[in-house]
Design a protein around this motif. Structure first.
Motif, PDB file in Angstrom:
ATOM      1  N   LYS A  33       0.825  -1.214   0.000  1.00  0.00           N
ATOM      2  CA  LYS A  33       0.000   0.000   0.000  1.00  0.00           C
ATOM      3  C   LYS A  33       0.859   1.264   0.000  1.00  0.00           C
ATOM      4  O   LYS A  33       0.463   2.288  -0.556  1.00  0.00           O
ATOM      5  CB  LYS A  33      -0.928   0.008   1.218  1.00  0.00           C
ATOM      6  CG  LYS A  33      -2.009  -1.068   1.154  1.00  0.00           C
ATOM      7  CD  LYS A  33      -2.950  -0.970   2.341  1.00  0.00           C
ATOM      8  CE  LYS A  33      -4.051  -2.020   2.236  1.00  0.00           C
ATOM      9  NZ  LYS A  33      -4.970  -1.973   3.407  1.00  0.00           N
ATOM     10  N   ARG A  34       2.027   1.174   0.620  1.00  0.00           N
ATOM     11  CA  ARG A  34       2.893   2.368   0.716  1.00  0.00           C
ATOM     12  C   ARG A  34       4.132   2.292  -0.172  1.00  0.00           C
ATOM     13  O   ARG A  34       4.771   3.319  -0.422  1.00  0.00           O
ATOM     14  CB  ARG A  34       3.316   2.596   2.167  1.00  0.00           C
ATOM     15  CG  ARG A  34       2.161   2.863   3.117  1.00  0.00           C
ATOM     16  CD  ARG A  34       2.662   3.381   4.457  1.00  0.00           C
ATOM     17  NE  ARG A  34       3.584   2.439   5.085  1.00  0.00           N
ATOM     18  CZ  ARG A  34       4.447   2.758   6.053  1.00  0.00           C
ATOM     19  NH1 ARG A  34       4.513   4.009   6.481  1.00  0.00           N
ATOM     20  NH2 ARG A  34       5.227   1.851   6.587  1.00  0.00           N
ATOM     21  N   PHE A  35       4.455   1.083  -0.651  1.00  0.00           N
ATOM     22  CA  PHE A  35       5.662   0.917  -1.463  1.00  0.00           C
ATOM     23  C   PHE A  35       5.316   0.133  -2.720  1.00  0.00           C
ATOM     24  O   PHE A  35       4.614  -0.869  -2.661  1.00  0.00           O
ATOM     25  CB  PHE A  35       6.750   0.177  -0.675  1.00  0.00           C
ATOM     26  CG  PHE A  35       7.106   0.822   0.631  1.00  0.00           C
ATOM     27  CD1 PHE A  35       8.004   1.876   0.678  1.00  0.00           C
ATOM     28  CD2 PHE A  35       6.526   0.381   1.817  1.00  0.00           C
ATOM     29  CE1 PHE A  35       8.334   2.474   1.892  1.00  0.00           C
ATOM     30  CE2 PHE A  35       6.853   0.971   3.031  1.00  0.00           C
ATOM     31  CZ  PHE A  35       7.755   2.025   3.070  1.00  0.00           C
ATOM     32  N   ILE A  76      16.920  -4.505  -4.625  1.00  0.00           N
ATOM     33  CA  ILE A  76      15.739  -4.342  -5.462  1.00  0.00           C
ATOM     34  C   ILE A  76      15.037  -3.037  -5.112  1.00  0.00           C
ATOM     35  O   ILE A  76      15.017  -2.621  -3.962  1.00  0.00           O
ATOM     36  CB  ILE A  76      14.776  -5.541  -5.332  1.00  0.00           C
ATOM     37  CG1 ILE A  76      14.320  -5.731  -3.891  1.00  0.00           C
ATOM     38  CG2 ILE A  76      15.435  -6.806  -5.839  1.00  0.00           C
ATOM     39  CD1 ILE A  76      13.301  -6.846  -3.739  1.00  0.00           C
ATOM     40  N   ALA A  77      14.479  -2.402  -6.124  1.00  0.00           N
ATOM     41  CA  ALA A  77      13.930  -1.055  -5.953  1.00  0.00           C
ATOM     42  C   ALA A  77      12.461  -1.081  -5.541  1.00  0.00           C
ATOM     43  O   ALA A  77      11.681  -1.898  -6.017  1.00  0.00           O
ATOM     44  CB  ALA A  77      14.089  -0.266  -7.252  1.00  0.00           C
ATOM     45  N   ARG A  78      12.103  -0.162  -4.663  1.00  0.00           N
ATOM     46  CA  ARG A  78      10.728   0.134  -4.318  1.00  0.00           C
ATOM     47  C   ARG A  78      10.580   1.654  -4.272  1.00  0.00           C
ATOM     48  O   ARG A  78      11.544   2.365  -3.995  1.00  0.00           O
ATOM     49  CB  ARG A  78      10.334  -0.474  -2.964  1.00  0.00           C
ATOM     50  CG  ARG A  78      10.243  -1.993  -2.970  1.00  0.00           C
ATOM     51  CD  ARG A  78       9.076  -2.474  -3.815  1.00  0.00           C
ATOM     52  NE  ARG A  78       8.888  -3.920  -3.769  1.00  0.00           N
ATOM     53  CZ  ARG A  78       9.429  -4.777  -4.616  1.00  0.00           C
ATOM     54  NH1 ARG A  78      10.241  -4.327  -5.578  1.00  0.00           N
ATOM     55  NH2 ARG A  78       9.192  -6.060  -4.539  1.00  0.00           N
ATOM     56  N   TYR A  79       9.366   2.125  -4.523  1.00  0.00           N
ATOM     57  CA  TYR A  79       9.094   3.560  -4.575  1.00  0.00           C
ATOM     58  C   TYR A  79       7.972   3.905  -3.614  1.00  0.00           C
ATOM     59  O   TYR A  79       6.970   3.181  -3.523  1.00  0.00           O
ATOM     60  CB  TYR A  79       8.730   3.975  -6.013  1.00  0.00           C
ATOM     61  CG  TYR A  79       9.847   3.652  -6.961  1.00  0.00           C
ATOM     62  CD1 TYR A  79      10.832   4.581  -7.260  1.00  0.00           C
ATOM     63  CD2 TYR A  79       9.969   2.367  -7.501  1.00  0.00           C
ATOM     64  CE1 TYR A  79      11.890   4.252  -8.088  1.00  0.00           C
ATOM     65  CE2 TYR A  79      11.029   2.043  -8.326  1.00  0.00           C
ATOM     66  CZ  TYR A  79      11.988   2.980  -8.612  1.00  0.00           C
ATOM     67  OH  TYR A  79      13.045   2.655  -9.412  1.00  0.00           O
ATOM     68  N   THR A  80       8.147   4.983  -2.875  1.00  0.00           N
ATOM     69  CA  THR A  80       7.161   5.363  -1.867  1.00  0.00           C
ATOM     70  C   THR A  80       5.934   5.991  -2.530  1.00  0.00           C
ATOM     71  O   THR A  80       6.056   6.879  -3.376  1.00  0.00           O
ATOM     72  CB  THR A  80       7.770   6.348  -0.871  1.00  0.00           C
ATOM     73  OG1 THR A  80       8.362   7.435  -1.581  1.00  0.00           O
ATOM     74  CG2 THR A  80       8.842   5.674  -0.024  1.00  0.00           C
ATOM     75  N   GLU A 136       3.646   7.429  -0.644  1.00  0.00           N
ATOM     76  CA  GLU A 136       3.291   8.531   0.259  1.00  0.00           C
ATOM     77  C   GLU A 136       4.493   8.791   1.155  1.00  0.00           C
ATOM     78  O   GLU A 136       5.447   8.007   1.162  1.00  0.00           O
ATOM     79  CB  GLU A 136       2.076   8.157   1.115  1.00  0.00           C
ATOM     80  CG  GLU A 136       2.301   6.908   1.949  1.00  0.00           C
ATOM     81  CD  GLU A 136       1.063   6.434   2.688  1.00  0.00           C
ATOM     82  OE1 GLU A 136       1.107   6.371   3.934  1.00  0.00           O
ATOM     83  OE2 GLU A 136       0.061   6.143   1.999  1.00  0.00           O
ATOM     84  N   ASP A 137       4.472   9.883   1.895  1.00  0.00           N
ATOM     85  CA  ASP A 137       5.524  10.114   2.878  1.00  0.00           C
ATOM     86  C   ASP A 137       5.483   8.989   3.907  1.00  0.00           C
ATOM     87  O   ASP A 137       4.404   8.606   4.383  1.00  0.00           O
ATOM     88  CB  ASP A 137       5.318  11.448   3.589  1.00  0.00           C
ATOM     89  CG  ASP A 137       5.678  12.644   2.705  1.00  0.00           C
ATOM     90  OD1 ASP A 137       5.968  12.433   1.515  1.00  0.00           O
ATOM     91  OD2 ASP A 137       5.654  13.784   3.205  1.00  0.00           O
ATOM     92  N   VAL A 138       6.645   8.441   4.260  1.00  0.00           N
ATOM     93  CA  VAL A 138       6.678   7.326   5.207  1.00  0.00           C
ATOM     94  C   VAL A 138       7.778   7.520   6.241  1.00  0.00           C
ATOM     95  O   VAL A 138       8.751   8.253   6.020  1.00  0.00           O
ATOM     96  CB  VAL A 138       6.908   5.976   4.473  1.00  0.00           C
ATOM     97  CG1 VAL A 138       5.787   5.677   3.510  1.00  0.00           C
ATOM     98  CG2 VAL A 138       8.257   5.960   3.770  1.00  0.00           C
ATOM     99  N   GLU A 139       7.598   6.839   7.361  1.00  0.00           N
ATOM    100  CA  GLU A 139       8.649   6.708   8.370  1.00  0.00           C
ATOM    101  C   GLU A 139       9.130   5.265   8.323  1.00  0.00           C
ATOM    102  O   GLU A 139       8.328   4.328   8.408  1.00  0.00           O
ATOM    103  CB  GLU A 139       8.108   7.016   9.763  1.00  0.00           C
ATOM    104  CG  GLU A 139       7.832   8.487  10.020  1.00  0.00           C
ATOM    105  CD  GLU A 139       9.105   9.291  10.276  1.00  0.00           C
ATOM    106  OE1 GLU A 139      10.104   8.693  10.745  1.00  0.00           O
ATOM    107  OE2 GLU A 139       9.101  10.503   9.991  1.00  0.00           O
ATOM    108  N   LEU A 140      10.416   5.054   8.172  1.00  0.00           N
ATOM    109  CA  LEU A 140      10.987   3.712   8.136  1.00  0.00           C
ATOM    110  C   LEU A 140      12.249   3.701   8.987  1.00  0.00           C
ATOM    111  O   LEU A 140      13.188   4.460   8.717  1.00  0.00           O
ATOM    112  CB  LEU A 140      11.313   3.300   6.695  1.00  0.00           C
ATOM    113  CG  LEU A 140      11.841   1.872   6.512  1.00  0.00           C
ATOM    114  CD1 LEU A 140      10.759   0.840   6.846  1.00  0.00           C
ATOM    115  CD2 LEU A 140      12.339   1.657   5.079  1.00  0.00           C
ATOM    116  N   GLY A 141      12.242   2.870  10.011  1.00  0.00           N
ATOM    117  CA  GLY A 141      13.410   2.800  10.877  1.00  0.00           C
ATOM    118  C   GLY A 141      13.792   4.130  11.485  1.00  0.00           C
ATOM    119  O   GLY A 141      14.975   4.415  11.679  1.00  0.00           O
ATOM    120  N   GLY A 142      12.785   4.954  11.750  1.00  0.00           N
ATOM    121  CA  GLY A 142      13.047   6.256  12.344  1.00  0.00           C
ATOM    122  C   GLY A 142      13.471   7.324  11.359  1.00  0.00           C
ATOM    123  O   GLY A 142      13.808   8.449  11.760  1.00  0.00           O
TER     124      GLY A 142
END
Length: 419
Positions: A66-68, A306-310, A312-318
């Motif tokens: 949903k986010r990536f 491997i590539a992924r694209y956000t 929406e704005d996300v928080e990942l690992g702080g």
């Protein structure tokens, strides 16, 4: 250090990462450990994306469709690889490919494709793959020495895919040329200008051949045939169209060629580095499956992730990452993450590898994983069985490649073959 206002977060350090540094291909693990330890999520300016190097973070991204997304409207990293595909026909074909589809269409196509690529369906190919491997080894047996990469591994995938599709007799060489051209087409920086017109011709002729094969199979379906299964599979009245079928063949070639070649080579190399493991595989051939999984974990041939694209704005690992930015999931690092794998830097052929994400995870798990595993299992198992005194002549050499640790040559001594 100045921040890039349109890309990295100003609160995180830039990654000090150079996958093109001398020695990286032979041993990337000190650099990857440094990333995991000091900056597990960090911005890599050259690649214009975020490097994700811990297992937990990589899995979180792979699970979250949903986010990536793997779909890219504008792959900024292409500036590192070189220009886009050389052949307009393939570029157009890629728009129907799995990685170019939105989530709904991706799920639809994947549901239609899956029955043709289940473990049971792929297992039916075992006799054909075994015959191909035996024939190749028959050709080289008398030489005494073998370059595992060029004389063995690289000769297998195109013949297997051609056999899967039942390419008409007498046109196998044309399909082989097509396969080689498709692989090279997606690495334009490695193609000499004088080769480009030859590649274009081979790809156009190959697309015509595959298109004609699809048309013939529609008229004359075959039993236990993967292409027939793909053509006939229907879900609530929906079928794959010809463009989607051509895209899938192209995806099998691109995804399956380098993966199979390098997994064979890296498995042989890791075996010959460890005489005690080689002895176990000789006495317990069923350990070959474990060997493949442990090589994928311990000595993964990926370089870029491997590539992924956000979405929406996300928080990942702080870390705050903006919408539309690219993440490179460094599976080669994640699979050596000590917080997930006990004694991660130890090669253990009896390890439980259920946590492996070498072929991805979730909705975009590699559809060709079962085929790659079977090819490698047969290729490596047959090589070891037929040449029990197999030994390494010298350390492998690595050649230039933007996204994988490309083993260029792996020379082995076959000694006297067994009956």
């Amino acid at each position: 250090m100045s921040a890039n206002p349109t890309n990295p977060s100003e609160t995180r350090p830039m990654a000090q990462f150079n996958p093109y540094a001398p020695g990286f291909d032979a041993n990337p693990y000190p650099a990857l450990e440094k990333l995991r330890t000091e900056a597990p999520i960090s911005y890599w300016e050259q690649g214009r994306g975020w490097l994700v190097s811990r297992y937990e973070d990589a899995v979180a991204v792979l699970r979250d469709s949903k986010r990536f997304s793997p779909n890219r409207a504008d792959w900024e990293f292409a500036s590192v690889l070189g220009s886009a595909a050389l052949i307009p026909e393939l570029e157009e074909l890629n728009k129907s490919g799995l990685f170019a589809l939105n989530a709904q269409d991706h799920a639809r196509v994947r549901k239609l494709v899956s029955p043709a690529l289940t473990p049971r369906a792929i297992e039916r190919l075992r006799p054909e793959i075994q015959a191909i491997v035996d024939e190749i080894l028959d050709d080289v047996a008398a030489k005494g020495r073998l370059d595992v990469v060029n004389e063995f591994a690289e000769r297998i995938p195109a013949r297997v895919i051609g056999s899967m599709l039942k390419i008409p007799k007498g046109r196998e060489e044309l399909f082989q040329d097509f396969t080689n051209a498709v692989v090279k087409n997606f690495l334009p920086g490695l193609v000499a200008p004088e080769e480009q017109e030859i590649l274009r011709r081979h790809i156009r002729e190959g697309l015509t051949l595959v298109g004609e094969t699809i048309d013939d199979r529609r008229r004359n379906p075959l039993e236990n045939d993967i292409l027939t299964t793909l053509i006939q599979t229907e879900e609530q009245g929906d079928k794959l169209n010809k463009q989607e079928l051509l895209s899938l063949v192209s995806a099998l070639i691109v995804g399956g060629f380098e993966t199979t070649v390098h997994l064979i080579a890296f498995c042989v190399y890791n075996l010959l580095q460890r005489p005690e493991v080689l002895a176990q595989v000789k006495t317990e051939p069923e350990l070959l499956k474990n060997l493949i999984e442990e090589v994928l974990r311990f000595d993964n041939f990926g370089k870029m992730g491997i590539a992924r694209y956000t979405l929406e704005d996300v928080e990942l690992g702080g870390v705050h990452i903006k919408k539309g930015q690219m993440l490179l999931l460094m599976l080669n690092s994640a699979l050596r993450d000590e917080s997930t794998f006990d004694k991660a830097d130890v090669f253990d052929i009896r390890r439980n590898t259920n946590a492996s994400i070498a072929f991805g995870h979730g909705a975009h798990y590699c559809i060709g994983a079962n085929l790659a595993r079977l090819e490698v299992q047969i290729a490596v198992g047959t090589l070891v069985r037929r040449f029990p005194e197999l030994r390494l002549v010298k350390q492998p050499s690595f050649g230039p490649h933007p996204v994988i640790r490309r083993m260029e040559a792996l020379e082995v001594d076959l000694r006297s073959p067994s009956a």
